[in-house]
Design a protein around this motif. Structure first.
Motif, mmCIF file in Angstrom:
data_model
loop_
_atom_site.group_PDB
_atom_site.id
_atom_site.type_symbol
_atom_site.label_atom_id
_atom_site.label_comp_id
_atom_site.label_asym_id
_atom_site.label_seq_id
_atom_site.Cartn_x
_atom_site.Cartn_y
_atom_site.Cartn_z
ATOM 1 N N ASP A 159 24.521 -7.294 38.922
ATOM 2 C CA ASP A 159 23.173 -7.616 38.282
ATOM 3 C C ASP A 159 22.703 -9.110 38.711
ATOM 4 O O ASP A 159 21.537 -9.377 38.579
ATOM 5 C CB ASP A 159 23.961 -7.812 36.779
ATOM 6 C CG ASP A 159 24.250 -6.426 36.241
ATOM 7 O OD1 ASP A 159 23.794 -5.352 36.703
ATOM 8 O OD2 ASP A 159 25.052 -6.558 34.943
ATOM 9 N N PHE A 160 23.565 -9.782 39.306
ATOM 10 C CA PHE A 160 23.035 -11.209 39.710
ATOM 11 C C PHE A 160 22.080 -10.988 40.900
ATOM 12 O O PHE A 160 21.228 -11.842 41.182
ATOM 13 C CB PHE A 160 24.235 -12.020 40.120
ATOM 14 C CG PHE A 160 23.762 -13.281 40.684
ATOM 15 C CD1 PHE A 160 23.305 -14.359 39.647
ATOM 16 C CD2 PHE A 160 23.829 -13.585 42.069
ATOM 17 C CE1 PHE A 160 23.309 -15.703 40.345
ATOM 18 C CE2 PHE A 160 23.622 -14.860 42.571
ATOM 19 C CZ PHE A 160 23.343 -15.829 41.621
ATOM 20 N N ILE A 161 22.356 -10.114 41.899
ATOM 21 C CA ILE A 161 21.486 -9.886 42.983
ATOM 22 C C ILE A 161 20.089 -9.518 42.542
ATOM 23 O O ILE A 161 19.917 -8.559 41.688
ATOM 24 C CB ILE A 161 22.095 -8.727 43.923
ATOM 25 C CG1 ILE A 161 23.352 -9.138 44.450
ATOM 26 C CG2 ILE A 161 21.006 -8.531 45.165
ATOM 27 C CD1 ILE A 161 24.151 -7.866 45.122
ATOM 28 N N PRO A 162 19.032 -10.242 43.309
ATOM 29 C CA PRO A 162 17.903 -9.903 42.638
ATOM 30 C C PRO A 162 17.298 -8.476 42.960
ATOM 31 O O PRO A 162 17.676 -7.931 43.997
ATOM 32 C CB PRO A 162 16.913 -11.123 43.318
ATOM 33 C CG PRO A 162 17.689 -11.253 44.379
ATOM 34 C CD PRO A 162 19.105 -11.233 44.160
ATOM 35 N N ALA A 163 16.167 -8.145 42.204
ATOM 36 C CA ALA A 163 15.578 -6.754 42.443
ATOM 37 C C ALA A 163 14.911 -6.893 43.813
ATOM 38 O O ALA A 163 14.325 -7.988 44.301
ATOM 39 C CB ALA A 163 14.480 -6.472 41.661
#
Length: 333
Positions: free
Chosen positions: A53-57
């Motif tokens: 979830d922490f990794i950006p789109a």
């Protein structure tokens, strides 16, 4: 706690400074970030999904998620807009992602990857829903995948996939498995993927609940122009009970076993047309240079294919079957 917060802030700044909205991953030797997941609290996160979830789109930075040893009881999804991830554990023996679900086969996998350019190493993926069945309980077996992927350019090294039915949902895209362990009883490698299995151990647990037979593959190629199929090269097939090498999930199902050791669990017929009896001419099931007591082809189904030298060479070469554009070499080591 304070150190973890500071580390998270540093990682956030690193991502924000490097992200561009592209599906192309950065060079494997350049821009990279590492996230540590540790149940003991000595990493940035204690859950694998938190790190995803922490990794950006639309991330284009090769991002390592380093998972410390432990049993992580969670259901994890990598959405389509988060490519360029390397998930690495200590070993498949002591780094486990585990869940128990069978609600719907395409929604119940313990770990799902929908994003391209994903690599996993030294991780065990397990669905424990049918665990009591493995121990002799007469509860009906249900579809309960340990792993599911619908993405292109996905690879696995020294990983384990543990389940009973539909263990590995190899649904769509090009995939590469090397030195992996896959366990199950019924259709435990299934879907429409275009996948190469190199030096993997296939453990068929067909004898659970006193079953007579199991099925290793249920491949879903659906037309002559569909490039999908499963190739098992230099693998080992062992287990308990009796097992078919595959049954046709779709009318153009394609599976090849090459230079693979087949133990005596393989039924003499080898293959099952399933719902396509009478239309076997469109199914491509083949064996080449396999060894072991299960490799005796004298009683195989008459419709098993004998591939030409050119067809066999194309299918059993990883570079021509799944790595045409060299994506494997572009992933980080």
């Amino acid at each position: 706690m304070k150190n973890s917060l500071i580390s998270s802030l540093i990682l956030a700044l690193l991502f924000l400074s490097r992200v561009s909205f592209s599906l192309f991953c950065s060079n494997q030797n350049q821009d990279s970030a590492t996230i540590v997941v540790d149940q003991s609290g000595h990493g940035q996160f204690t859950k694998v999904q938190q790190a995803i979830d922490f990794i950006p789109a639309m991330n284009n930075v090769w991002t390592h998620i380093l998972v410390k040893p432990g049993i992580y009881k969670e259901k994890v999804i990598v959405p389509r807009n988060k490519p360029c991830i390397v998930l690495e554990g200590h070993s498949a023996r002591d780094t486990v992602i585990q869940w128990a679900d069978s609600s719907e086969v395409t929604r119940s996998a313990t770990f799902t990857v929908n994003a391209e350019n994903f690599k996993a190493r030294n991780i065990k993926f397990q669905n424990t829903y049918n665990e009591n069945t493995r121990r002799g309980d007469l509860k009906p077996i249900k579809q309960a995948p340990a792993f599911q992927t619908t993405a292109d350019k996905v690879s696995f090294y020294q990983c384990a996939f543990i389940g009973v039915q539909d263990t590995l949902s190899d649904l769509q895209g090009r995939h590469y498995f090397e030195s992996c362990y896959i366990e199950g009883a019924i259709d435990f490698i299934w879907g429409g993927g275009q996948s190469f299995y190199q030096a993997c151990t296939i453990n068929a647990t067909a004898a659970i609940q006193g079953r007579l037979t199991g099925y290793i593959t249920a491949q879903g190629r659906n037309s002559e122009t569909d490039t999908s199929g499963y190739v098992f090269n230099q693998c080992t097939v062992v287990g308990t009970g009796q097992v078919y090498l595959g049954r046709a999930y779709m009318q153009y199902s394609r599976v090849v076993f090459s230079k693979t050791y087949l133990s005596n669990i393989v039924v003499p017929e080898g293959w099952d047309p399933w719902g396509y009896a009478g239309r076997e001419q469109t199914i491509t099931y083949a064996e080449s240079q396999c060894t072991g007591p299960g490799a005796d082809m004298s009683k195989r189904v008459k419709w098993e294919k004998t591939l030409s030298r050119a067809e066999l060479a194309w299918l059993t070469n990883v570079n021509t079957f799944v790595n045409q554009d060299g994506w494997l070499q572009k992933q980080p080591f």
